[in-house]
Motif scaffolding. Structure first.
Motif, mmCIF file in Angstrom:
data_model
loop_
_atom_site.group_PDB
_atom_site.id
_atom_site.type_symbol
_atom_site.label_atom_id
_atom_site.label_comp_id
_atom_site.label_asym_id
_atom_site.label_seq_id
_atom_site.Cartn_x
_atom_site.Cartn_y
_atom_site.Cartn_z
ATOM 1 N N ASN A 31 -33.510 2.229 -14.595
ATOM 2 C CA ASN A 31 -32.074 2.403 -13.726
ATOM 3 C C ASN A 31 -31.160 2.759 -14.132
ATOM 4 O O ASN A 31 -29.695 1.991 -13.269
ATOM 5 N N THR B 51 -28.238 4.097 -11.975
ATOM 6 C CA THR B 51 -28.009 3.171 -10.736
ATOM 7 C C THR B 51 -27.391 2.219 -11.081
ATOM 8 O O THR B 51 -26.915 1.898 -9.992
ATOM 9 N N ARG B 52 -27.302 1.860 -12.233
ATOM 10 C CA ARG B 52 -27.322 0.590 -12.470
ATOM 11 C C ARG B 52 -25.262 0.756 -12.682
ATOM 12 O O ARG B 52 -25.040 1.534 -13.331
#
Lengths: 203, 274
Positions: A74, A77-78
């Motif tokens: 992630n 997108t984090r």
């Protein structure tokens, strides 16, 4: 202990270290990362912070994890992590060792007002297996403050108080207040008192 | 790992005061008094124009807030960059501590000034709203509800009470001030009295010492004189004793047979003892 720490440090890759400035900040939004092992009450604290935040106009995102470094899946997108809260339960030895290993995966910039330790179960000393001195030593080593509080089910008011307090710190980190987190961190320390203390001892 | 988020309610955010201000009738009046210089016309506006104006104000506030936020982020990034470029030096640690202390005190001053300014602003806003409620004539185009006569009376009574209290407070202040002045005067007088007393005491002490000295000298002279007189008297007495003895011897009287004469001769033989 220093040799062991050095060996552990060498195992953490540079790209795994969490840094505060490698992503762009978002206006009126903040992301908090709660680091604590299972049973330390990270979910309850996250919920309390979200409940408290609904009146402030801040889009708060609370992420919880049981260990660092964070997984790479992630990473894109984090969002940027504005504040990190390390939760230590004095009745849980594993929570302390989790935090000890997690702090090594965090960039030093976070320890300038963007992180803190939360210590739970500090009141009853009978079933504690982590000494308060160890926690304060860890906090001194990383020059970061620690807050004592309660997160468990029966301590609703204390949980809300703790959530409020953490939210104030998160707002400062997100740039919502007119002060920088570094300034808040500096004003927590009493440099004047330290100077007076040395004078006292020399007399 | 889990994710949780919150949805904010809509509020007007005033970055200068750093707290959300709920939109209400009173705050829109106060906002008008602050932002009147931004509005293009100062005359009576229609309802649609008022709504547009409020939207403009909200947008401006939002833009201003964003500008401030961007500025703060820029300052933080620059500070971090500067810190990374500098090499740590142990000699400058004390200088850094000293500058931090100085900046902390400056920060405290500025924050107290800001708090005072905020309080003054709030007071002005409340006063403005109160005066409009009490004294403004009803406007046919205004959309606000008029306060009832009861509310006006209540507010009027509160203002009267406040006036009376302020007047009493002023009187007490004046009394306290007068008493303070009297106290200062009395303290000053007592201090002067003390100083005078001390001077007199020192003079008295000096005179006592002089007197003692003099009396010692006198007594020693007197004693000497008396002693010499006594010596003289004793020598006279002893010479008279010898003369008397010689007279009795020369008269060839049998003084040993007469007990009185015997006692006399013996007493004339003993030296005088005073």
């Amino acid at each position: 202990m220093a040799a062991e720490e050095e060996r552990e440090m060498s195992e953490v890759l540079p790209e795994e270290i969490l840094k505060p400035f490698h992503k762009m900040p978002v206006r009126n939004a903040a992301t908090v990362l709660l680091v604590g092992s299972y049973g330390t009450g990270t979910q309850q604290l996250a919920k309390a912070m979200v409940d408290v935040c609904t009146d402030t106009g801040l889009k708060l995102q609370v992420r919880t994890t049981t260990s660092l470094p964070l997984p790479e899946e992630n990473a894109d997108t984090r969002p940027r992590i504005d504040y990190i809260v390390f939760i230590i339960d004095l009745t849980n030895r594993l929570s302390f060792s989790t935090v000890q290993s997690a702090v090594q995966c965090v960039d030093v910039e976070y320890f300038l007002g963007r992180a803190c330790f939360v210590v739970t179960n500090a009141k009853g000393t009978s079933d504690q297996c982590v000494e308060m001195e160890e926690v304060s030593r860890l906090a001194d080593m990383y020059n970061t403050m620690y807050i004592c509080g309660a997160i468990k089910e029966g301590d609703q008011d204390e949980r809300t108080t703790l959530a409020n307090r953490l939210l104030r710190l998160v707002e400062v980190s997100a740039g919502r207040k007119n002060v920088s987190p570094l300034l808040v961190d500096l004003t927590c320390r009493q440099l004047c008192f330290q100077e007076e203390q040395t004078e006292f001892y020399t007399v | 790992m889990e994710v949780e988020s919150s949805q904010p309610r809509s509020t007007v955010f005033e970055p200068g005061l750093c707290k959300p201000v709920p939109t209400s009738a009173t705050s829109t009046i106060s906002n008008k008094s602050i932002y009147s210089e931004i509005t293009p016309s100062h005359g009576k506006l229609g309802a649609e124009e008022q709504v547009l104006e409020e939207e403009d104000v909200a947008e401006l506030v939002e833009l201003k807030g964003t500008k401030e936020w961007v500025r703060r982020q820029h300052v933080e990034q620059e500070a971090t960059l500067l810190a990374r470029q500098q090499e740590p030096d142990n000699n400058t640690q004390e200088e850094v501590n000293a500058s931090i202390l100085h900046l902390q005190s400056l920060l405290q001053e500025q924050s107290t000034k800001l708090s005072v300014q905020e309080l003054v602003l709030e007071r002005l806003q409340c006063g403005d709203v109160l005066s409009k409620l009490l004294f403004d004539s009803p406007d046919s185009e205004s959309t606000e509800e008029e306060p009832s006569e009861k509310d006006k009376e209540k507010i009027g009574e509160m203002v009267k009470q406040q006036n009376e209290l302020v007047f009493e407070l002023g009187k007490y202040h004046k009394d306290i001030q007068d008493l303070q002045e009297n106290l200062d005067e009395v303290k000053k007088q007592s201090f002067e009295q003390q100083v005078r007393n001390r001077e007199l005491m020192t003079r008295l002490q000096q005179r006592k010492e002089e007197q003692q000295q003099r009396s010692q000298e006198d007594s020693s002279d007197k004693v000497k004189m008396l002693e010499s007189k006594l010596q003289q008297a004793m020598s006279n007495i002893s010479s008279l004793q010898h003369i008397f003895q010689a007279l009795i011897f020369g008269s060839q009287v049998h003084w040993a047979e007469d007990p009185d004469l015997q006692d006399l001769m013996i007493s004339l033989g003993t030296p005088p003892d005073i």
